[in-house]
Design a protein around this motif. Structure first.
Motif, PDB file in Angstrom:
ATOM      1  N   CYS A 144       0.709  -1.109   0.372  1.00 16.21           N
ATOM      2  CA  CYS A 144       0.385   0.256   0.366  1.00 16.21           C
ATOM      3  C   CYS A 144       0.934   1.341   0.283  1.00 16.21           C
ATOM      4  CB  CYS A 144      -0.748  -0.224   1.628  1.00 16.21           C
ATOM      5  SG  CYS A 144      -2.173  -1.594   1.238  1.00 16.21           S
ATOM      6  N   SER A 145       0.133   2.075  -0.629  1.00 19.70           N
ATOM      7  CA  SER A 145       1.049   3.538  -0.703  1.00 19.70           C
ATOM      8  C   SER A 145       0.935   4.202   0.186  1.00 19.70           C
ATOM      9  CB  SER A 145       0.550   4.278  -1.700  1.00 19.70           C
ATOM     10  OG  SER A 145      -1.201   4.950  -1.770  1.00 19.70           O
ATOM     11  N   LEU A 146       2.299   5.406   0.399  1.00 19.34           N
ATOM     12  CA  LEU A 146       2.238   5.988   2.231  1.00 19.34           C
ATOM     13  C   LEU A 146       0.731   6.273   2.005  1.00 19.34           C
ATOM     14  CD1 LEU A 146       3.557   7.394   4.461  1.00 19.34           C
ATOM     15  CD2 LEU A 146       4.376   9.298   2.485  1.00 19.34           C
ATOM     16  N   VAL A 150      -1.633   6.301   5.697  1.00 21.40           N
ATOM     17  CA  VAL A 150      -2.341   6.809   6.202  1.00 21.40           C
ATOM     18  C   VAL A 150      -4.105   6.771   6.868  1.00 21.40           C
ATOM     19  CG1 VAL A 150      -2.483   9.519   6.477  1.00 21.40           C
ATOM     20  CG2 VAL A 150      -0.561   8.258   6.042  1.00 21.40           C
ATOM     21  N   GLY A 151      -4.010   6.279   5.072  1.00 24.43           N
ATOM     22  CA  GLY A 151      -5.835   6.821   5.150  1.00 24.43           C
ATOM     23  C   GLY A 151      -6.714   5.067   6.428  1.00 24.43           C
ATOM     24  N   VAL A 152      -5.511   4.431   6.274  1.00 24.48           N
ATOM     25  CA  VAL A 152      -6.287   3.125   7.173  1.00 24.48           C
ATOM     26  C   VAL A 152      -5.970   3.721   8.019  1.00 24.48           C
ATOM     27  CG1 VAL A 152      -5.773   0.556   7.513  1.00 24.48           C
ATOM     28  CG2 VAL A 152      -5.710   1.354   4.960  1.00 24.48           C
ATOM     29  N   ILE A 155      -8.537   5.780   9.919  1.00 26.35           N
ATOM     30  CA  ILE A 155     -10.154   5.093   9.826  1.00 26.35           C
ATOM     31  C   ILE A 155      -9.975   4.485  11.055  1.00 26.35           C
ATOM     32  CG2 ILE A 155     -11.596   3.182   9.046  1.00 26.35           C
ATOM     33  CD1 ILE A 155     -10.315   4.520   6.084  1.00 26.35           C
ATOM     34  N   LEU A 156      -8.791   3.238  11.347  1.00 31.77           N
ATOM     35  CA  LEU A 156      -8.703   2.890  12.296  1.00 31.77           C
ATOM     36  C   LEU A 156      -9.179   3.798  13.686  1.00 31.77           C
ATOM     37  CD1 LEU A 156      -5.619   0.374  11.327  1.00 31.77           C
ATOM     38  CD2 LEU A 156      -7.899  -0.479  12.748  1.00 31.77           C
ATOM     39  N   GLY A 157      -8.062   4.961  13.681  1.00 33.60           N
ATOM     40  CA  GLY A 157      -8.365   5.575  14.706  1.00 33.60           C
ATOM     41  C   GLY A 157     -10.057   6.021  15.068  1.00 33.60           C
ATOM     42  N   LEU A 158     -10.327   6.581  14.344  1.00 33.84           N
ATOM     43  CA  LEU A 158     -12.118   6.634  14.337  1.00 33.84           C
ATOM     44  C   LEU A 158     -12.562   6.160  14.512  1.00 33.84           C
ATOM     45  CD1 LEU A 158     -14.532   8.999  13.550  1.00 33.84           C
ATOM     46  CD2 LEU A 158     -14.465   7.636  10.876  1.00 33.84           C
ATOM     47  N   PHE A 182      -0.495   7.802  15.677  1.00 31.19           N
ATOM     48  CA  PHE A 182       0.685   7.802  16.035  1.00 31.19           C
ATOM     49  C   PHE A 182       2.339   7.150  15.872  1.00 31.19           C
ATOM     50  CE2 PHE A 182      -2.602  10.894  18.825  1.00 31.19           C
ATOM     51  CZ  PHE A 182      -2.062  11.657  17.539  1.00 31.19           C
ATOM     52  N   LEU A 183       1.824   5.510  15.542  1.00 30.01           N
ATOM     53  CA  LEU A 183       2.948   5.360  16.366  1.00 30.01           C
ATOM     54  C   LEU A 183       3.127   4.714  14.270  1.00 30.01           C
ATOM     55  CD1 LEU A 183       1.375   2.983  18.298  1.00 30.01           C
ATOM     56  CD2 LEU A 183       3.233   1.771  18.049  1.00 30.01           C
ATOM     57  N   PHE A 184       2.448   4.740  13.462  1.00 26.88           N
ATOM     58  CA  PHE A 184       2.915   4.686  12.491  1.00 26.88           C
ATOM     59  C   PHE A 184       3.410   6.091  12.045  1.00 26.88           C
ATOM     60  CE2 PHE A 184       1.873   6.354   7.579  1.00 26.88           C
ATOM     61  CZ  PHE A 184       2.634   4.959   6.738  1.00 26.88           C
ATOM     62  N   ILE A 185       3.536   7.482  12.463  1.00 23.09           N
ATOM     63  CA  ILE A 185       4.517   8.507  11.973  1.00 23.09           C
ATOM     64  C   ILE A 185       5.642   8.143  12.381  1.00 23.09           C
ATOM     65  CG2 ILE A 185       4.341  11.061  12.640  1.00 23.09           C
ATOM     66  CD1 ILE A 185       1.661  11.077  12.472  1.00 23.09           C
ATOM     67  N   GLY A 186       5.348   7.882  13.371  1.00 16.38           N
ATOM     68  CA  GLY A 186       6.729   7.461  14.204  1.00 16.38           C
ATOM     69  C   GLY A 186       8.036   6.207  13.490  1.00 16.38           C
TER      70      GLY A 186
END
Length: 352
Positions: A144-146, A150-152, A155-158, A182-186
């Motif tokens: 999956c692209s960046l 981010v979108g996934v 949505i999980l956060g929502l 936040f984990l993904f951004i890290g």
């Protein structure tokens, strides 16, 4: 590599100091500012330290290590707090709590049911890391692209946000969904070497600071509390958490020029687990007794309580690290501090 990990320990050190301060009677205005990014930064750091090559296709290894590193200290600290609570209840500190309720609360792992309430973070981090590993495994497999990733994660956060409006899941699983971004951004910060290439003062930094200030103004009347699921506006929660964390990373970059600050923050950061476990359950209780019996009940300043909370926790953690059993129970390590120190000296001798 060593410099990068030193800066991460500095970030941990700064973050845990903020956490301890937040549990004192610090000024509410300052508390509102720090609440925007304090916990998001912790999760971002854990995303940064996540190793895809080690865990992505070795999920069982991650589970076993996090059980030792997080869950064993969690239940050890819960038991210690329970023993203190039972003892205190027998000598006059009566509370309207049935004896088995704290034990059930320890199994649930949510902040409102724990005697030593900061421990909620350990079970939540356990859930968050396992969920992150599983999602990264799927997203990597399908390349999956960046932007899709981010979108996934948004949505999980929502989903986590909406679940928390209905029920607080055990072990902070709903929070685990919400903090995945936040984990993904890290993790992406590590992959793109953002920390190494970040310039402390730039137009980029100024822009991030302005966005953070804007978020603070919009959300100023409400304090953010991840533990109690008080996210307020979810989008502003993400914006404030991300921008505030980036500003702290910039601050660490600037502070890394000064050896005293580096040594202090890295020392505190490398002992953040002990501080998290003991600052409320032991240090604050000790300070309250000192306050009552030596100073006639005069309230300590929040700064004094913060410093005391950190230092007493570090001292206790160091004492526990000297024995293999206590080191395992409260620090999540199978070796004593002396053994680890000897290995470190041996490694240095080979690298010189």
């Amino acid at each position: 590599m060593k410099k990068r990990l030193t800066q991460i320990d500095m970030v941990r050190g700064m973050s845990i100091i903020v956490v301890v301060a937040a549990h004192t009677d610090m000024p509410s205005a300052l508390g509102k500012v720090l609440s925007l990014f304090c916990i998001p930064l912790f999760f971002m750091v854990n995303g940064y330290l996540f190793s895809p090559s080690r865990y992505l296709y070795n999920f069982s290894v991650l589970v076993k290590r996090r059980l030792v590193n997080l869950i064993v200290p969690y239940f050890s600290a819960c038991l210690l707090s329970y023993i203190y609570w039972l003892t205190a209840s027998q000598i006059g500190f009566k509370e309207k709590i049935i004896w088995y309720e704290p034990l059930l609360g320890s199994l649930n792992g949510n902040v409102g049911q724990l005697i030593n309430f900061p421990l909620w973070y350990l079970t939540c981090l356990f859930s968050a890391q396992l969920l992150f590993c599983l999602t990264q495994r799927v997203l990597t497999r399908y390349k999956c692209s960046l932007s899709v990733q981010v979108g996934v994660y948004f949505i999980l956060g929502l989903i986590g946000y909406l679940i928390s409006k209905l029920v607080f899941l055990p072990w902070g699983l709903d929070i685990a969904f919400t903090v995945q971004l936040f984990l993904f951004i890290g993790l992406k910060f590590k992959e793109h070497k953002v920390l190494e290439n970040m310039k402390p003062v730039s137009m980029y930094t100024i822009g991030i600071a302005l966005i953070f200030i804007f978020t603070l103004v919009i959300d100023y009347n409400e304090i953010v509390s991840v533990a109690t699921r008080d996210y307020n506006n979810l989008l502003m929660f993400y914006v404030g958490g991300i921008t505030g964390s980036i500003l702290i990373l910039n601050l660490v970059r600037m502070a890394s020029k000064y050896r005293l600050i580096v040594n202090t923050l890295t020392s505190i950061g490398s002992r953040s687990l002990s501080i998290l476990i003991f600052h409320v359950g032991v240090s604050f209780i000790f300070l309250s007794y000192v306050n009552r019996f030596l100073f006639g009940g005069i309230e300590f300043n929040w700064i004094v309580n913060t410093i005391g909370g950190v230092l007493i926790s570090i001292i206790l953690g160091e004492l526990l690290r000297k024995h293999p059993v206590s080191n395992l129970l409260f620090n999540g390590r199978r070796e004593s501090y002396k053994t680890i120190e000897n290995k470190s000296v041996e490694l240095k001798s080979h690298t010189v």
